[in-house]
Scaffold this active site. Sequence first.
Site, short mmCIF file in Angstrom:
data_model
loop_
_atom_site.label_atom_id
_atom_site.label_comp_id
_atom_site.label_asym_id
_atom_site.label_seq_id
_atom_site.Cartn_x
_atom_site.Cartn_y
_atom_site.Cartn_z
N GLU A 295 1.71 3.04 1.34
CA GLU A 295 1.28 3.29 -0.02
C GLU A 295 2.22 2.63 -1.04
OE1 GLU A 295 -1.60 4.26 -0.23
OE2 GLU A 295 -2.00 6.31 0.38
N ASP B 52 -5.59 0.03 -3.96
CA ASP B 52 -4.33 -0.02 -4.70
C ASP B 52 -3.36 -1.03 -4.11
OD1 ASP B 52 -3.60 1.24 -2.38
OD2 ASP B 52 -2.98 3.12 -3.30
#
Length: 306
Positions: A186, A179
């Site tokens: 993140e 991702d």
Amino acid sequence: MLFIKNNKFIGNITYSAVDKQKRITIFNNQKLKIRKKGGVGNIMEITITRDYDEMSKVSAQIIAQEIQRKHDLVLGLATGDTPIGTYKELVRIHKEEGLDFSKVKSFNLDEYLGLAPLHKNSYNYFMWENLFKHININPENVYIPQGNIKDPEQFCTWYETQIKKVGGIDLQILGIGADGHIAFNEPGSSFASRTRIKALYKQTIEDNARFFDKMEDVPRFAITIGIGTILEAKKTLLIANGKKKADVCAQFIEGPVTSQITATALQLHSYVNIVLDKDAASKLKRTEYYNWVRDNKHLIQKEIGR
């Protein structure tokens, strides 16, 4: 994002702007110093290799050259499948060519919260099995976040302090998640973030489940160096391989800067080396240009006086 030059609004753009007089980069109203001597602008060098083996050898040579240039190099290290070949090649260079790690200091990017250092899935265990026990690094110079620490927030502050005490990281090694995350930063992580506790994204948990006996065993939190800390490294080296990384590599190299793909923060860094195998590079649109730069590096260095 606003394009600001000489304190005047010019328009909306995707990337950062460089003020050539003050030698600073302006991004989201924050000024980031350009560290490169003798010129203005960022260096992002992209090397596309035939396969994983060549990617590992090229990246290991970059690291080895930095250690040879500065024997007490402060090295930021990553874990995961991708750097295993690089570490294997560094071990070979150490054993066969005498690469000396005795003065090198290392700081790892991250560790699962809750795992003891000797747990088979801890990053501490990974580093010793894949690199440290095979080279002559001084154990006192090895820094890895401790996942089972009683006060993790206090530990994060201490870890940042240790990095500052040694003068910062000279070369930071990075992988990239599916991702687009670097370390465990993140999607949505602040570009100013420091070492901290981070909740792991669903995709990250699923990607890492293969290392554990069952999904329930995968930790949901990690200690990670922040993007702000990574951007302060003097140089960075990101390595990636495989078709599953092709889309995200194209996005972070050629797409807009966004906290939703935290690797795009590297577009703001002053010195980035990116080494990809041909599969990871397969979605790039400017491969011909990257290959030309690689093959004519000597001409570029002569032009800018390096």
